[in-house]
Design a protein around this motif. Structure first.
Motif, PDB file in Angstrom:
ATOM      1  N   TYR A   1      83.352  -5.039  -6.142  1.00 35.91           N
ATOM      2  CA  TYR A   1      81.983  -4.974  -6.158  1.00 35.91           C
ATOM      3  C   TYR A   1      81.534  -6.395  -5.247  1.00 35.91           C
ATOM      4  CZ  TYR A   1      77.059  -5.352  -7.489  1.00 35.91           C
ATOM      5  OH  TYR A   1      75.707  -5.291  -7.075  1.00 35.91           O
TER       6      TYR A   1
ATOM      7  N   GLY B   1      82.322  -5.954  -1.900  1.00 37.06           N
ATOM      8  CA  GLY B   1      81.277  -5.082  -1.080  1.00 37.06           C
ATOM      9  C   GLY B   1      81.791  -3.602  -0.986  1.00 37.06           C
ATOM     10  N   HIS B   2      82.801  -3.092  -1.974  1.00 36.59           N
ATOM     11  CA  HIS B   2      83.073  -1.709  -1.727  1.00 36.59           C
ATOM     12  C   HIS B   2      82.334  -0.957  -2.796  1.00 36.59           C
ATOM     13  CE1 HIS B   2      86.732  -2.339   0.660  1.00 36.59           C
ATOM     14  NE2 HIS B   2      87.043  -3.404  -0.202  1.00 36.59           N
TER      15      HIS B   2
ATOM     16  N   ARG C   1      78.478  -0.547  -4.530  1.00 34.33           N
ATOM     17  CA  ARG C   1      77.167  -0.818  -4.478  1.00 34.33           C
ATOM     18  C   ARG C   1      76.183  -0.981  -5.365  1.00 34.33           C
ATOM     19  NH1 ARG C   1      74.375   3.228  -1.598  1.00 34.33           N
ATOM     20  NH2 ARG C   1      73.469   1.434  -0.095  1.00 34.33           N
ATOM     21  N   GLY C   2      75.005  -1.340  -5.540  1.00 32.78           N
ATOM     22  CA  GLY C   2      73.997  -1.028  -6.520  1.00 32.78           C
ATOM     23  C   GLY C   2      74.159  -1.739  -8.019  1.00 32.78           C
TER      24      GLY C   2
ATOM     25  N   CYS D   1      83.050   3.616  -5.709  1.00 32.22           N
ATOM     26  CA  CYS D   1      83.221   3.235  -4.437  1.00 32.22           C
ATOM     27  C   CYS D   1      82.158   4.260  -3.521  1.00 32.22           C
ATOM     28  CB  CYS D   1      84.555   3.108  -3.818  1.00 32.22           C
ATOM     29  SG  CYS D   1      85.183   1.727  -4.345  1.00 32.22           S
TER      30      CYS D   1
ATOM     31  N   SER E   1      75.007  -8.049 -10.894  1.00 29.29           N
ATOM     32  CA  SER E   1      73.766  -8.917 -10.409  1.00 29.29           C
ATOM     33  C   SER E   1      73.260  -9.806 -11.281  1.00 29.29           C
ATOM     34  CB  SER E   1      72.989  -8.134  -9.548  1.00 29.29           C
ATOM     35  OG  SER E   1      72.442  -7.051 -10.481  1.00 29.29           O
TER      36      SER E   1
END
Lengths: 324, 373
Positions: A27, A30-31, A33-34, A89, A249
């Motif tokens: 994560y 950047g592999h 997302r969300g 991914c 996040s």
């Protein structure tokens, strides 16, 4: 329990944790997302409950459904970690061809019904799985996982009501990890406790130490037997804890760092089973280390597989909308 | 046959045919259906397959979805679609999207059915058309029958369909009598149209594409749906409109009870104004049968849609978009929507009548479109 059995539990819990650590890594790179909701800290719950799932030949008789915090459930039930990681991914090789992502993963052969992104929806759907078991009179039980956040959704109680009225073979597994995203139990739950939420419906609740896989196994066996024997639904209240944020996040500003550290130190489910293995089962530290290394390697392979897999196929955009 | 009887028969026949089909909802069992659309089903099939639920739409819609994912074929009845708003999360998020989200691994064969639209005299919270809401959602099939024959043959097809189907009935139509067999002829070739014979209103109704799939399951029971010589229509396609009356001057599209208004208006237009209106009974609101509509407009050059819903983002908006996108050059007049007034439905009869589309309104508007006034 034989030491082999305990070692197998240990292996599953370590695998679940290593998987999630790898997912966090991917994560950050950047592999993935969300949204990505990690299960770290709660491993004893799914590993312990899954130990009591009934199988006919190789196929599970019981069905399982959970929320979006579903990677460890998939893994524990037996889905290849490469396929799960590929889904995270967004790759063609993922279990949903990259169209579902972290929150929407399923396995029909393993009777796993997701992976649900709407908090609490899995409780109604899961109650439907229980109704199907009863309708088919197949002896199966629905294992319905939900969190303390979902426990405040109205449809949970609509479902309890019907499950109790119709005596459905439903085991509601409340994974109380103390925080609904950032809102703690005292701030979200009138009466400050969820242990009596089954009472008005006559649904018994068993209180479980969700950080102790042995307690989870014993009490979930009791609950599953109860539901399978035609007594109706039952609730397992798992006292558990997640170490990471609600999702990747979430900075976690709503609780002190010291609270997490203390629980890691005193109640960590993997530390606990590890010390059992060393003391009660006389397993060597080398054996334990070997399993940990194997789990690490397995998840490293899964991550490499996922990273190198083909992107979701552009031809898949408009498929799987309507069955013809 | 009354529409409510057609619905009851469709459910009963499918339940006899397939043990995985069951009915659940409020008052479907002992009460025999709030609108008697499940009369006698509890007696025949028992409590296990005709399940009375508490008043708990969100919960039982989710339960229905769960049983469908597990391989059963639930028919979930909403006492009205107004109450399905409590459950729309499961219709959209759980039923419609699971096939896609799972990459095809899980499917959800479920029918959500019940009365939709304006039943008259029950005010705003019980008088709303949800066609546009559901037609918006990929992953759903949405149908609205008008006649008893359509209700029966479409509902049977919906129950056998492997996708979630939203089946919009109409309370005012439940008690309407329709002929089930006499004025329908079997088509020699599916998709070819045929005239309905012996009809004083010169209806030229067409049921396209007759399914003959009696091989796909136990068929011990005789079906009496539109019997035609030795063969019979048992199922109707869920995605095809029906031309109820052929015409050359204007295309009228409508669904559910609005077809009744459209047919009446078409009769008056011919008799009083010499305007020849083609009436299309949409039946399928998702997917919309674009070909039938566009082909008609290419012939007539004019289109008007009648619906009980509100105009904004409604079925008529979609149809006019389709027509202007694909047959713009064929239009001789601006496309028109006739809908309910843009207000919550009032209770008073006088105000309610003002708020609903009516035959005079349709006739006058079409006469103007055709340059007769």
């Amino acid at each position: 329990m034989h030491s082999e059995e305990v070692l197998a539990l240990f292996r599953k819990m370590v695998e679940a944790r290593r998987f999630e650590e790898k997912a966090a890594e991917l994560y950050t790179q950047g592999h993935i997302r969300g949204f990505c909701h990690l299960y770290i800290g709660q491993e004893a719950v799914i590993v312990g409950v899954a130990k009591n799932i009934k199988y006919l030949q190789e196929s599970p008789l019981d069905s399982v459904i959970t929320s979006y915090r579903d990677h460890a459930h998939m893994l524990t039930l037996g889905v290849d970690p490469r396929i799960i990681m590929a889904e995270l991914c967004g790759k063609e090789a993922g279990c949903s061809k990259g169209k579902g992502g972290s929150m929407h993963m399923y396995s029909k052969p393993l009777n796993f019904y997701g992976g649900n992104g709407i908090v609490g929806a899995q409780v109604s759907i899961g109650t439907g799985l229980a109704l199907a078991h009863k309708y088919n009179n197949d002896g199966g039980v629905a294992l319905i996982f939900y969190g303390d956040g979902a426990a405040n959704q109205g449809q949970v109680y609509e479902s309890f009501n019907m499950a109790a009225l119709w005596k459905l073979p439903a085991v509601y597994v409340l994974e109380n990890n103390r925080y609904a995203l950032g809102t703690s139990i005292p701030r979200a739950v009138a009466g400050n406790s969820l242990i009596n939420r089954g009472d008005p419906f006559g649904i018994p609740t068993i209180i479980v130490d969700g950080m102790d896989v042995f307690d989870v196994i014993d009490k979930s066996r009791e609950a599953i037997d109860y539901a399978r024997s035609g007594n109706g639904p039952i609730i397992l209240h798992m006292d558990t804890y997640r170490y990471r944020g609600h999702s990747m996040s979430d900075p976690g500003t709503y609780r002190p760092r010291s609270e997490i550290e203390q629980i890691k130190k005193e109640r960590d489910p993997i530390v606990k089973i590890k010390s059992e293995l060393l003391t009660t089962y006389n397993v060597s530290p080398e054996e334990i280390e070997r399993i940990e290394e194997e789990a690490e390697r397995l998840m490293k392979t899964a991550a490499e597989f996922a990273i190198n897999a083909e992107e979701a196929d552009v031809g898949q955009l408009e498929t799987d909308i309507i069955l013809s | 046959m009354q529409v409510r009887t057609a619905i009851r028969d469709a459910i009963a026949e499918e339940m006899r045919r397939d043990r995985s089909v069951f009915l659940m909802g409020e008052e479907v069992g002992r009460y025999n259906g709030a609108y008697k659309a499940s009369q006698g089903l509890l007696d025949e099939f028992g409590e296990q397959r005709v399940i009375d639920t508490p008043i708990t739409e969100y919960g039982f819609a989710g339960i229905g979805v769960g049983t469908a994912l597990a391989g059963l074929r639930p028919i979930v009845e909403f006492m009205t679609f107004n109450f399905a708003m409590q459950a729309i999360d499961h219709i959209v998020n759980s039923a419609a999207k699971t096939l896609y989200m799972s990459g095809g691994a899980m499917h959800c064969p479920i029918v959500f059915r019940g009365p939709n639209g304006v039943p008259r005299g029950v005010a705003a919270q019980h008088s709303q058309c949800f066609a546009g809401w559901y037609a918006h959602v990929p992953g759903l099939k949405v149908v609205a029958p008008y006649t008893a024959m359509e209700a029966k043959c479409l509902l049977k097809a919906a129950i056998r369909d492997d996708n979630p189907v939203v089946f919009l009935e109409h309370e005012v139509l439940y008690g309407q009598q329709f002929e089930m067999r006499d004025d329908i002829r079997l088509l020699s070739k599916p998709s070819e149209s045929v005239l309905m014979e012996g009809d004083p209103a010169r209806r030229t109704g067409v049921y396209l594409s007759v399914h003959e799939d009696s091989s796909t399951g136990p068929t011990q029971q005789k079906n009496d749906c539109g019997e035609l010589g030795k063969k019979s229509i048992e199922l109707l396609p869920l995605d095809k409109a029906v031309i109820m009356r052929h015409g050359t001057d204007i295309t009228i599209t409508a669904f559910s009870i609005s077809v009744m208004h459209a047919m009446e208006a078409a009769g008056i237009l011919w008799e009083k104004h010499g305007i020849s209106a083609e009436v299309i009974n949409l039946i399928s609101l998702r997917p919309i049968d674009r070909d039938t509509i566009v082909n008609s407009v290419m012939k007539t050059g004019r289109i008007i849609n009648i619906e009980e819903g509100w105009s904004a983002c409604g079925i008529g908006s979609e149809i006019i978009s389709i027509v202007t996108e694909t047959a713009f050059d064929y239009l001789d007049a601006e496309p028109v929507r006739i809908t309910s007034a843009d207000v919550p439905m009032p209770y008073s009869k006088q105000l309610e009548d003002l708020a609903l589309p009516n035959v005079d309104m349709i006739v006058n508007r079409i006469a103007r479109m055709c340059g007769r006034r």
